[in-house]
Write a protein that holds these residues in place. Structure first.
Motif, PDB file in Angstrom:
ATOM      1  N   SER A 194     -17.585   2.702   7.724  1.00 26.23           N
ATOM      2  CA  SER A 194     -16.762   2.313   6.574  1.00 26.23           C
ATOM      3  C   SER A 194     -16.764   0.802   6.375  1.00 26.23           C
ATOM      4  CB  SER A 194     -15.332   2.820   6.763  1.00 26.23           C
ATOM      5  OG  SER A 194     -15.302   4.224   6.904  1.00 26.23           O
ATOM      6  N   ALA A 202      -8.737  -6.000  -2.353  1.00 24.06           N
ATOM      7  CA  ALA A 202      -8.380  -4.647  -2.785  1.00 24.06           C
ATOM      8  C   ALA A 202      -9.627  -3.810  -3.022  1.00 24.06           C
ATOM      9  CB  ALA A 202      -7.525  -4.713  -4.050  1.00 24.06           C
ATOM     10  N   LEU A 259     -11.026  -2.733   0.279  1.00 26.86           N
ATOM     11  CA  LEU A 259     -10.245  -1.638   0.861  1.00 26.86           C
ATOM     12  C   LEU A 259     -10.531  -0.311   0.154  1.00 26.86           C
ATOM     13  CD1 LEU A 259      -6.757  -3.298   1.512  1.00 26.86           C
ATOM     14  CD2 LEU A 259      -8.537  -2.718   3.179  1.00 26.86           C
ATOM     15  N   LEU A 289     -13.655   0.888   1.592  1.00 28.64           N
ATOM     16  CA  LEU A 289     -13.412   1.329   2.968  1.00 28.64           C
ATOM     17  C   LEU A 289     -12.834   2.738   2.996  1.00 28.64           C
ATOM     18  CD1 LEU A 289     -13.289   0.168   5.999  1.00 28.64           C
ATOM     19  CD2 LEU A 289     -10.863  -0.095   5.535  1.00 28.64           C
ATOM     20  N   VAL A 290     -11.833   2.993   2.157  1.00 28.05           N
ATOM     21  CA  VAL A 290     -11.192   4.315   2.132  1.00 28.05           C
ATOM     22  C   VAL A 290     -12.157   5.374   1.615  1.00 28.05           C
ATOM     23  CG1 VAL A 290      -9.303   5.657   1.163  1.00 28.05           C
ATOM     24  CG2 VAL A 290      -8.904   3.306   1.868  1.00 28.05           C
ATOM     25  N   VAL A 308      -2.642   6.863   7.501  1.00 30.43           N
ATOM     26  CA  VAL A 308      -3.471   5.661   7.344  1.00 30.43           C
ATOM     27  C   VAL A 308      -3.844   5.460   5.879  1.00 30.43           C
ATOM     28  CG1 VAL A 308      -5.679   4.604   7.941  1.00 30.43           C
ATOM     29  CG2 VAL A 308      -4.350   5.780   9.698  1.00 30.43           C
ATOM     30  N   VAL A 309      -4.223   6.552   5.202  1.00 25.66           N
ATOM     31  CA  VAL A 309      -4.583   6.464   3.786  1.00 25.66           C
ATOM     32  C   VAL A 309      -3.392   5.976   2.964  1.00 25.66           C
ATOM     33  CG1 VAL A 309      -5.155   7.849   1.747  1.00 25.66           C
ATOM     34  CG2 VAL A 309      -6.441   8.149   3.858  1.00 25.66           C
ATOM     35  N   VAL A 366      -0.899   4.042   3.942  1.00 23.97           N
ATOM     36  CA  VAL A 366      -0.688   2.610   4.183  1.00 23.97           C
ATOM     37  C   VAL A 366      -1.717   1.778   3.422  1.00 23.97           C
ATOM     38  CG1 VAL A 366      -0.737   0.803   5.937  1.00 23.97           C
ATOM     39  CG2 VAL A 366       0.424   2.962   6.415  1.00 23.97           C
ATOM     40  N   LEU A 367      -2.997   2.169   3.503  1.00 21.24           N
ATOM     41  CA  LEU A 367      -4.043   1.423   2.812  1.00 21.24           C
ATOM     42  C   LEU A 367      -3.878   1.499   1.299  1.00 21.24           C
ATOM     43  CD1 LEU A 367      -7.174   2.324   4.972  1.00 21.24           C
ATOM     44  CD2 LEU A 367      -5.893   0.189   4.951  1.00 21.24           C
ATOM     45  N   SER A 368      -3.454   2.656   0.794  1.00 18.88           N
ATOM     46  CA  SER A 368      -3.270   2.810  -0.650  1.00 18.88           C
ATOM     47  C   SER A 368      -2.160   1.911  -1.166  1.00 18.88           C
ATOM     48  CB  SER A 368      -2.963   4.276  -0.979  1.00 18.88           C
ATOM     49  OG  SER A 368      -4.017   5.122  -0.576  1.00 18.88           O
ATOM     50  N   ALA A 371      -1.212  -0.831   0.250  1.00 14.37           N
ATOM     51  CA  ALA A 371      -1.732  -2.196   0.353  1.00 14.37           C
ATOM     52  C   ALA A 371      -2.621  -2.529  -0.841  1.00 14.37           C
ATOM     53  CB  ALA A 371      -2.514  -2.357   1.660  1.00 14.37           C
ATOM     54  N   ILE A 372      -3.444  -1.572  -1.269  1.00  9.61           N
ATOM     55  CA  ILE A 372      -4.312  -1.784  -2.435  1.00  9.61           C
ATOM     56  C   ILE A 372      -3.476  -2.047  -3.676  1.00  9.61           C
ATOM     57  CG2 ILE A 372      -5.928  -0.635  -3.999  1.00  9.61           C
ATOM     58  CD1 ILE A 372      -7.088   0.781  -1.517  1.00  9.61           C
TER      59      ILE A 372
END
Length: 535
Positions: free
Chosen positions: A335, A460, A463, A466-467, A513-514, A516-518, A520-521
């Motif tokens: 990723s 962003a 990320l 990455l996702v 995890v998704v 948290v990353l979402s 953050a985006i």
């Protein structure tokens, strides 16, 4: 109502071209396609049309209310939509099947076939595809609705209610975005094989995928794949043409952003409807996974008794990282590599897209062609190309590294991140033009002006790549070298044997995890200021 409320568009022309192009492609497929390809292509097309019928009406209504009205809890809903966008498909599959599917908590038979399960067969296929397509349809239409004419809406509000403004002005101005969302659904249904494989439905991508493990060579598979590929490429070319209207407006002709419309006494009802829709779509899979991971089997008086333990939910979810440590490390490496390459390529393409009309068209066409091909076909193409004799010196790179899966996943990430950068960086065009007029070189302008001013948006986009790379199954599953396994591929394989508690545990961790990353985006996008992607 006065006549200026009707947008100055010609809606019949694009619709007619869409229908004529689809008819021409269907006739060409019937003439040159083999019987298996024709049957699978038309069956998949029927499924795609059914998913459109299920998804688009509520998605369009949700998009109008979410992006253009003062819903209660609107910010939270936008965050939930962002999370929904990046939830892996296998989380939807496992969660809904753990709750309502075979051997699930509330196993429900299909109303059309009592011997089958509701979340299995074609009913499960349509429902799961609709869940996966819904947030993207909301986003695609919402991007257009946020660029609606503020003047027309202000005039209309003097004569009709806010809901009528949304339906008669905002929607009618941007009806082509609904067509783009429909084309997106068609392409994703044709290209995604995970749902069809688990639900035991034969679609084009699923048959292509299963043909290789059953012993077909890539040359044999290409004879079956080629007609469907022609159809998909034709549809995505049409989608690229339709998407021209969704490209960022030039900054020198940018109009005033429309304001959120107050719903008045209907605000509570509209908010409740949207919140219920999100709850119905997102809560059941989470409940299903939590139920599955917490199941306990105890032996009492010689009999096995089923129970449920909250302590086991936390223990197994947290320990899943060590259980699947190897797969998680390979997923992270793959990723991060995809994200780095995607960021570089997408920034260059987004810059090219702003260099005149032909640059934008070239980038749209390039992204459309990349995104057109179903994942299994991408894998077949890479496998076939890597077997050329003149590539023999590169065999260690292809067969013993993440090079091949990285190349496959780029066909998914590059188009999406390119369009994201194209929209979010468009606001910097004025600074770019001013620097160029002052004699600044391209490199100096980008390193001193564009990049420093858009660091949150660039991060962003990285990320997002990455996702998407971590979630991918379809494109990379056929080109993963021996000894390299990702968490998405491992979960996809385990789902065929039923979602056991350890699988549900890693899925819950994955979902966290998704999420948290979402978030953050979304915060990064909001940090850089208003854009087509939200607040």
């Amino acid at each position: 109502m006065t006549s200026h409320l009707t947008p100055a568009r010609r809606p019949l022309l694009p619709a007619a071209l869409f229908a004529l192009t689809a008819a021409a492609l269907a006739i060409a497929l019937l003439i040159w396609g083999d019987p298996l390809s024709v049957r699978l292509t038309f069956a998949t097309a029927i499924y795609a049309l059914a998913v459109i019928a299920i998804t688009l009406p509520p998605a369009t209504a949700t998009s109008l209310l979410l992006f253009r009205s003062n819903l209660i809890g609107r910010g939270v809903l936008v965050s939930l939509l962002t999370i929904w966008l990046f939830i892996p498909i296998y989380v939807h599959i496992a969660g809904w099947r753990d709750l309502f599917g075979p051997q699930g908590w509330l196993e429900i038979p299909s109303p059309f076939d009592t011997s089958a399960n509701l979340i299995d067969g074609w009913t499960g296929l349509l429902w799961l595809h609709s869940l996966a397509a819904f947030p993207w349809a909301v986003l695609i239409t919402g991007m257009a609705f946020t660029r609606s004419s503020a003047g027309l809406e202000d005039d209309a509000r003097l004569e009709v209610t806010p809901l009528a403004v949304l339906a008669k002005v905002t929607l009618r101005q941007n009806w082509d975005a609904v067509l783009v969302a429909a084309a997106w659904i068609i392409v994703t249904v044709f290209g995604e094989m995970s749902i069809a494989s688990v639900c035991n439905v034969r679609t084009y991508a699923e048959v292509v995928f299963t043909g290789i493990p059953l012993g077909q060579s890539t040359s044999q598979s290409t004879l079956t794949v080629a007609p469907g590929t022609v159809l998909i490429v034709g549809l995505i070319l049409l989608t690229a043409w339709l998407a021209h209207g969704l490209r960022p407006a030039p900054t020198d002709v940018e109009v005033r952003q429309p304001k959120l419309l107050p719903l008045g006494h209907r605000r509570a009802i509209a908010s409740l409807a949207v919140w219920l829709l999100f709850l119905i779509a997102l809560a059941p899979p989470i409940v299903g996974l939590v139920y599955k991971v917490g199941i306990t089997i105890d032996q009492v008086d010689g009999q096995f008794v089923r129970g449920w333990s909250l302590a086991k939910v936390f223990m197994l979810t947290l320990s899943s990282a060590s259980i699947y440590r190897k797969e998680l490390l390979w997923t992270l490496a793959l990723s991060m590599c995809v994200a780095a390459v995607t960021t570089l390529i997408s920034l260059l393409l987004s810059d090219l897209a702003t260099r005149g009309r032909w640059g934008g068209r070239l980038v749209s066409l390039t992204c459309a062609l990349l995104f057109a091909l179903p994942g299994p076909i991408v894998g077949i193409g890479i496998a076939w190309g890597s077997n050329w004799p003149w590539l023999a010196p590169l065999a260690p790179l292809i067969d013993r590294s993440i090079f091949a899966p990285t190349l496959a996943i780029l066909t998914v990430t590059v188009p999406l991140v390119t369009f994201f950068y194209w929209h979010t960086l468009n606001a910097s065009r004025q600074l770019y033009e001013m620097a160029r007029i002052d004699g600044s070189s391209w490199w100096r302008t980008w390193t001193r002006v564009v990049l420093p001013a858009n660091i949150p948006a660039i991060v962003a986009g990285s990320l997002i790549a990455l996702v998407l790379a971590a979630n991918d199954v379809s494109a990379s599953v056929m080109v993963l070298p021996a000894g390299i396994d990702t968490i998405s591929r491992r979960i996809f394989g385990l789902l065929h044997f039923g979602g056991e508690d350890n699988v549900a545990g890693i899925l819950l961790m994955n979902l966290g995890v998704v999420a948290v990353l979402s978030v953050a985006i979304r915060r990064l996008v909001s940090w850089r200021g208003p854009s087509d992607f939200g607040d």
